[in-house]
Design a protein around this motif. Structure first.
Motif, PDB file in Angstrom:
ATOM      1  N   ALA A   1      27.341-103.962  94.514  1.00  0.00           N
ATOM      2  CA  ALA A   1      28.240-103.231  95.288  1.00  0.00           C
ATOM      3  C   ALA A   1      27.737-101.867  95.810  1.00  0.00           C
ATOM      4  CB  ALA A   1      29.429-103.067  94.429  1.00  0.00           C
ATOM      5  N   ASP A   2      28.339-101.339  96.792  1.00  0.00           N
ATOM      6  CA  ASP A   2      27.731-100.106  97.204  1.00  0.00           C
ATOM      7  C   ASP A   2      27.285 -98.847  96.040  1.00  0.00           C
ATOM      8  OD1 ASP A   2      27.843-101.474  99.868  1.00  0.00           O
ATOM      9  OD2 ASP A   2      29.412-100.168 100.614  1.00  0.00           O
ATOM     10  N   ASP A   3      28.444 -98.858  95.323  1.00  0.00           N
ATOM     11  CA  ASP A   3      28.247 -97.803  94.256  1.00  0.00           C
ATOM     12  C   ASP A   3      27.137 -98.165  93.149  1.00  0.00           C
ATOM     13  OD1 ASP A   3      29.460 -99.742  92.797  1.00  0.00           O
ATOM     14  OD2 ASP A   3      31.104 -98.328  92.156  1.00  0.00           O
ATOM     15  N   GLN A   4      26.686 -99.136  93.307  1.00  0.00           N
ATOM     16  CA  GLN A   4      25.407 -99.422  92.383  1.00  0.00           C
ATOM     17  C   GLN A   4      24.193 -99.832  93.006  1.00  0.00           C
ATOM     18  OE1 GLN A   4      26.707-103.201  90.398  1.00  0.00           O
ATOM     19  NE2 GLN A   4      28.899-102.450  90.296  1.00  0.00           N
ATOM     20  N   LEU A   5      24.225 -99.384  94.235  1.00  0.00           N
ATOM     21  CA  LEU A   5      22.803 -99.682  94.932  1.00  0.00           C
ATOM     22  C   LEU A   5      21.595 -98.546  94.366  1.00  0.00           C
ATOM     23  CD1 LEU A   5      24.094 -99.716  98.839  1.00  0.00           C
ATOM     24  CD2 LEU A   5      22.856-101.669  97.415  1.00  0.00           C
ATOM     25  N   ALA A   6      22.039 -97.526  94.137  1.00  0.00           N
ATOM     26  CA  ALA A   6      20.884 -96.460  93.687  1.00  0.00           C
ATOM     27  C   ALA A   6      20.532 -96.759  92.531  1.00  0.00           C
ATOM     28  CB  ALA A   6      21.447 -95.017  93.742  1.00  0.00           C
ATOM     29  N   GLU A   7      21.135 -97.349  91.472  1.00  0.00           N
ATOM     30  CA  GLU A   7      21.023 -97.518  90.314  1.00  0.00           C
ATOM     31  C   GLU A   7      20.010 -98.870  90.501  1.00  0.00           C
ATOM     32  OE1 GLU A   7      20.271 -97.841  86.158  1.00  0.00           O
ATOM     33  OE2 GLU A   7      20.695 -96.223  87.450  1.00  0.00           O
ATOM     34  N   ARG A   8      20.273 -99.862  91.059  1.00  0.00           N
ATOM     35  CA  ARG A   8      19.632-100.862  91.199  1.00  0.00           C
ATOM     36  C   ARG A   8      18.063-100.737  91.619  1.00  0.00           C
ATOM     37  NH1 ARG A   8      17.302-105.490  89.340  1.00  0.00           N
ATOM     38  NH2 ARG A   8      16.288-106.826  91.353  1.00  0.00           N
ATOM     39  N   GLN A   9      18.180 -99.825  92.676  1.00  0.00           N
ATOM     40  CA  GLN A   9      16.710 -99.435  93.051  1.00  0.00           C
ATOM     41  C   GLN A   9      16.105 -98.664  92.090  1.00  0.00           C
ATOM     42  OE1 GLN A   9      15.456 -97.170  96.523  1.00  0.00           O
ATOM     43  NE2 GLN A   9      17.455 -96.889  97.288  1.00  0.00           N
ATOM     44  N   ARG A  10      16.543 -97.861  91.203  1.00  0.00           N
ATOM     45  CA  ARG A  10      15.794 -97.323  90.070  1.00  0.00           C
ATOM     46  C   ARG A  10      15.399 -98.369  89.049  1.00  0.00           C
ATOM     47  NH1 ARG A  10      19.583 -92.947  90.687  1.00  0.00           N
ATOM     48  NH2 ARG A  10      21.378 -94.052  89.550  1.00  0.00           N
ATOM     49  N   GLN A  11      16.233 -99.359  88.887  1.00  0.00           N
ATOM     50  CA  GLN A  11      15.729-100.553  87.931  1.00  0.00           C
ATOM     51  C   GLN A  11      14.680-101.113  88.550  1.00  0.00           C
ATOM     52  OE1 GLN A  11      19.182-102.628  87.569  1.00  0.00           O
ATOM     53  NE2 GLN A  11      20.301-101.142  86.126  1.00  0.00           N
ATOM     54  N   ALA A  12      14.728-101.725  89.743  1.00  0.00           N
ATOM     55  CA  ALA A  12      13.651-102.295  90.352  1.00  0.00           C
ATOM     56  C   ALA A  12      12.520-101.607  90.640  1.00  0.00           C
ATOM     57  CB  ALA A  12      14.014-103.073  91.748  1.00  0.00           C
ATOM     58  N   ARG A  13      12.454-100.050  90.770  1.00  0.00           N
ATOM     59  CA  ARG A  13      11.085 -99.578  90.825  1.00  0.00           C
ATOM     60  C   ARG A  13      10.253 -99.321  89.558  1.00  0.00           C
ATOM     61  NH1 ARG A  13      10.493 -96.805  95.676  1.00  0.00           N
ATOM     62  NH2 ARG A  13      12.402 -96.910  97.091  1.00  0.00           N
ATOM     63  N   ARG A  14      11.004 -99.550  88.421  1.00  0.00           N
ATOM     64  CA  ARG A  14      10.342 -99.480  87.177  1.00  0.00           C
ATOM     65  C   ARG A  14       9.566-100.621  86.984  1.00  0.00           C
ATOM     66  NH1 ARG A  14      15.740 -98.933  84.521  1.00  0.00           N
ATOM     67  NH2 ARG A  14      16.430 -96.784  84.909  1.00  0.00           N
ATOM     68  N   VAL A  15       8.439-100.302  86.377  1.00  0.00           N
ATOM     69  CA  VAL A  15       7.398-101.249  85.877  1.00  0.00           C
ATOM     70  C   VAL A  15       7.928-102.497  84.864  1.00  0.00           C
ATOM     71  CG1 VAL A  15       5.177-101.919  85.261  1.00  0.00           C
ATOM     72  CG2 VAL A  15       5.398 -99.840  86.474  1.00  0.00           C
ATOM     73  N   ARG A  16       7.983-103.600  85.405  1.00  0.00           N
ATOM     74  CA  ARG A  16       8.463-104.529  84.503  1.00  0.00           C
ATOM     75  C   ARG A  16       7.698-104.524  82.856  1.00  0.00           C
ATOM     76  NH1 ARG A  16      11.574-108.670  87.214  1.00  0.00           N
ATOM     77  NH2 ARG A  16      11.639-107.888  89.355  1.00  0.00           N
ATOM     78  N   GLY A  17       8.322-104.668  81.794  1.00  0.00           N
ATOM     79  CA  GLY A  17       7.817-104.671  80.639  1.00  0.00           C
ATOM     80  C   GLY A  17       7.535-106.132  80.144  1.00  0.00           C
ATOM     81  N   THR A  18       7.283-106.404  78.774  1.00  0.00           N
ATOM     82  CA  THR A  18       6.904-107.769  78.336  1.00  0.00           C
ATOM     83  C   THR A  18       8.307-108.395  78.058  1.00  0.00           C
ATOM     84  OG1 THR A  18       6.935-106.662  76.225  1.00  0.00           O
ATOM     85  CG2 THR A  18       4.578-106.853  77.319  1.00  0.00           C
TER      86      THR A  18
END
Length: 280
Positions: free
Chosen positions: A261-278
Motif C-alpha cells: 500500500a502507498d503508505d508502506q512504500l517508504a518502509e519497504r524501501q528501507r527493509q529492502a536496502r538493508r543487507v540480508r542477514g543469516t
C-alpha cells in the motif's frame, strides 16, 4: 535510506512488457548492444523533445533472451515536461518504440515509490513442453522443448521443497558483495490444457540465474534422472552442483511485480536496502 525525488521533478511509474528474444537483457551495456532499457530511454528522450537523458530504474533486471509481461520501472522527469507531455506521452511512445517492447501505463508514482526497492515480490513463469513433436512454431521463442516425458506431479513436489527463506548459493551465480539469501513464497508446476508445462515461482527477489537453475533441477527430476528429494539436497549442500544446468532463457517470463500500500512504500524501501542477514 530512500532516494528522494529532486526538486522540480516528478517520479513516473511505467508498466511495460517485451519479447526478450532480440535483446541483450534489460540493462544498458557498453558496445552498442540492444537492450530494453536503451530502447525505452532513447524513445523517452525523443518523444519529450528535451534532448536530456532520463535514466530508468527497473523492478527486475532480466537477462538476455528473458521476456516480461509485467515489468515495472520508474523515471524522474522535470515537472514541466510531465505537465506538458503526460496526456500524449503513452501514444507517442507507442509510435516510437520497436514492436518488441510496449509501455502500457504511465502515471505519477506515490511518495516513497521505487520500482526496485519498494517491490514486495516478483513472479516468474517458465514454460516447457515435452511434446514428442516439439514446440508449436508460433511459440518457439517462449517455450522450451524437453525431449523426455516429464512427470509434473513429481516436479511440483520437488518445487514445494524449496519454498521458504534459504541461502540459494547452490542455485545462484555469485556476485561480489551480494547475498544469496532469498525467500520463495510460492513454487509450483502444472500442465495446461494445451500440454504446456508452466513452472511458476514467486519470491521477494531472485539471485542471478536462480530461476533458470531451479528449473534445470526440476527438469532432471521430472524426466527421472534424479529423485524428488534431489533439488532440496542440492540447496542444503550450499554449493553449485555440476548436474544443475541453467536452462535456456527463452522459456522465462517476468509475469508480475507487486508493491505494498502507498503508505508502506517508504518502509519497504528501507527493509529492502538493508543487507540480508543469516537465516534463522
Amino acid at each position: 535510506m530512500s532516494d528522494e525525488v529532486q526538486p522540480g521533478h516528478v517520479r513516473i511509474r511505467l508498466d511495460l512488457s517485451y519479447d526478450g528474444t532480440d535483446f541483450h537483457g534489460w540493462a544498458k551495456q557498453a558496445g552498442g548492444r540492444r537492450t530494453v532499457q536503451g530502447e525505452v530511454e532513447d524513445a523517452l528522450r525523443t518523444v519529450t523533445r528535451s534532448g536530456q537523458a532520463y535514466e530508468l530504474t527497473v523492478a527486475g533486471r532480466t537477462d538476455a533472451g528473458v521476456h516480461a509481461r509485467g515489468q515495472v520501472a520508474h523515471v524522474d522527469l522535470p515537472r514541466e515536461v510531465w505537465a506538458e507531455q503526460s496526456g500524449k506521452l503513452l501514444k507517442r511512445l507507442a509510435g516510437r518504440l520497436p514492436r518488441d517492447v510496449r509501455v502500457w501505463a504511465l502515471r505519477e508514482a506515490p511518495s516513497g515509490f521505487n520500482a526496485r526497492f519498494a517491490a514486495i515480490w516478483r513472479r516468474y513463469a517458465y514454460r516447457v513442453t515435452d511434446n514428442p513433436g516439439g514446440v508449436d512454431p508460433l511459440l518457439r521463442n517462449h517455450v522450451l522443448w524437453h525431449d523426455w516425458p516429464l512427470d509434473v506431479d513429481v516436479m511440483d513436489a520437488a518445487a514445494k521443497s524449496l519454498i521458504g527463506e534459504h541461502d540459494f548459493a547452490a542455485y545462484a551465480k555469485k556476485r561480489e558483495g551480494a547475498t544469496t539469501i532469498r525467500e520463495i513464497l510460492d513454487f509450483g508446476v502444472r500442465r495446461g490444457a494445451d500440454g504446456i508445462i508452466e513452472i511458476e515461482v514467486r519470491a521477494d527477489a531472485f539471485c542471478h540465474n536462480q530461476v533458470r537453475s531451479m528449473v534445470g533441477a526440476l527438469l532432471f527430476v521430472g524426466d527421472g534422472h534424479r529423485g524428488v528429494e534431489w533439488p532440496r539436497k542440492v540447496l542444503d549442500a550450499g554449493v553449485r552442483d555440476s548436474a544443475v544446468h541453467v536452462v535456456r532463457p527463452l522459456g522465462l517470463t517476468l509475469e508480475e511485480v507487486a508493491y505494498p500500500a502507498d503508505d508502506q512504500l517508504a518502509e519497504r524501501q528501507r527493509q529492502a536496502r538493508r543487507v540480508r542477514g543469516t537465516v534463522h
